[in-house]
Design an enzyme around this catalytic site. Sequence first.
Site, PDB file in Angstrom:
ATOM      1  N   VAL A  65      89.887   6.578 -30.486  1.00  0.00           N
ATOM      2  CA  VAL A  65      89.041   5.634 -30.210  1.00  0.00           C
ATOM      3  C   VAL A  65      88.332   5.063 -29.376  1.00  0.00           C
ATOM      4  O   VAL A  65      88.352   5.440 -28.557  1.00  0.00           O
ATOM      5  CB  VAL A  65      89.977   4.254 -31.085  1.00  0.00           C
ATOM      6  CG1 VAL A  65      88.580   3.204 -30.597  1.00  0.00           C
ATOM      7  CG2 VAL A  65      90.494   4.371 -31.959  1.00  0.00           C
ATOM      8  N   GLU A  97     100.646  16.417 -29.359  1.00  0.00           N
ATOM      9  CA  GLU A  97     101.294  16.781 -27.746  1.00  0.00           C
ATOM     10  C   GLU A  97     100.159  15.728 -27.309  1.00  0.00           C
ATOM     11  O   GLU A  97      99.268  15.327 -27.860  1.00  0.00           O
ATOM     12  CB  GLU A  97     100.261  18.161 -27.457  1.00  0.00           C
ATOM     13  CG  GLU A  97     101.962  19.036 -27.421  1.00  0.00           C
ATOM     14  CD  GLU A  97     101.220  19.807 -29.143  1.00  0.00           C
ATOM     15  OE1 GLU A  97     101.831  20.977 -29.698  1.00  0.00           O
ATOM     16  OE2 GLU A  97     100.156  19.573 -29.764  1.00  0.00           O
ATOM     17  N   ASN A 102      99.187   9.765 -20.320  1.00  0.00           N
ATOM     18  CA  ASN A 102      98.395   8.616 -21.552  1.00  0.00           C
ATOM     19  C   ASN A 102      98.990   8.021 -21.640  1.00  0.00           C
ATOM     20  O   ASN A 102      99.434   7.793 -22.561  1.00  0.00           O
ATOM     21  CB  ASN A 102      98.128   9.459 -22.035  1.00  0.00           C
ATOM     22  CG  ASN A 102      96.699   8.628 -22.906  1.00  0.00           C
ATOM     23  OD1 ASN A 102      96.975   7.661 -22.910  1.00  0.00           O
ATOM     24  ND2 ASN A 102      96.084   9.631 -24.561  1.00  0.00           N
ATOM     25  N   TYR A 109     101.458   5.945 -29.471  1.00  0.00           N
ATOM     26  CA  TYR A 109     102.904   6.544 -30.765  1.00  0.00           C
ATOM     27  C   TYR A 109     104.265   5.961 -31.164  1.00  0.00           C
ATOM     28  O   TYR A 109     105.182   5.934 -31.847  1.00  0.00           O
ATOM     29  CB  TYR A 109     102.970   7.996 -29.803  1.00  0.00           C
ATOM     30  CG  TYR A 109     101.620   8.496 -29.955  1.00  0.00           C
ATOM     31  CD1 TYR A 109     100.473   8.284 -30.788  1.00  0.00           C
ATOM     32  CD2 TYR A 109     100.475   9.593 -28.521  1.00  0.00           C
ATOM     33  CE1 TYR A 109      99.137   8.976 -31.177  1.00  0.00           C
ATOM     34  CE2 TYR A 109      99.467   9.864 -28.516  1.00  0.00           C
ATOM     35  CZ  TYR A 109      99.241   9.672 -29.804  1.00  0.00           C
ATOM     36  OH  TYR A 109      97.945   9.900 -29.898  1.00  0.00           O
TER      37      TYR A 109
END
Length: 140
Positions: A65, A97, A102, A109
Amino acid sequence: MQEDDLEWIAGQDRQLYPFPWAAVNFADSMSAGYGCWTMFDGTERVGYAVLMMVLDEVHILNISVVLAHQGRGLGRRLLDHLAVVAKAAGARQMFLEVRPSNMPALALYQRAGFETIGRRKGYYPAADGREDALVMRWPL
C-alpha cells in the site's frame, strides 16, 4: 494490473523498499500468468499485489500500500481480496516471506491469521549485508 500501471508501481516500490522490484519484475509476473492487481480508492491507485498460484497453494510475492494511504486498513482489504481469489482457485493455504524488521506487515499478517512456520537465513539484501525472512502460512 495493467501494463500502464507498471512504471507507477515500480516508482511506489522504490519509495517503500530499500531493495525494490523494477517494472520488469512486475511485467515478468504478468507474463508468467501470476495474479497481479492494482488497488484503487475511487480513481486513485493506492496499492498493488502479486500472487503466484501453484496447485492448492498460493504465495504472495508482493503486497504493498502506498505510503500516503497506509494505516487506513487498505492492506487488510487487499490481503482479504487475495484470500478470496486464492480460495476460488482452490487454494487451501497461503504463504509469504516477510522481513522480521517490517513490524507493520508482521502485525497485519498475524492479525489476519498467518503463523510463522520457518526462517530463511540471509534471504533479503540489507544495507548491512543480509536479513532473514520469516516464512508465514495462512490456512484458508
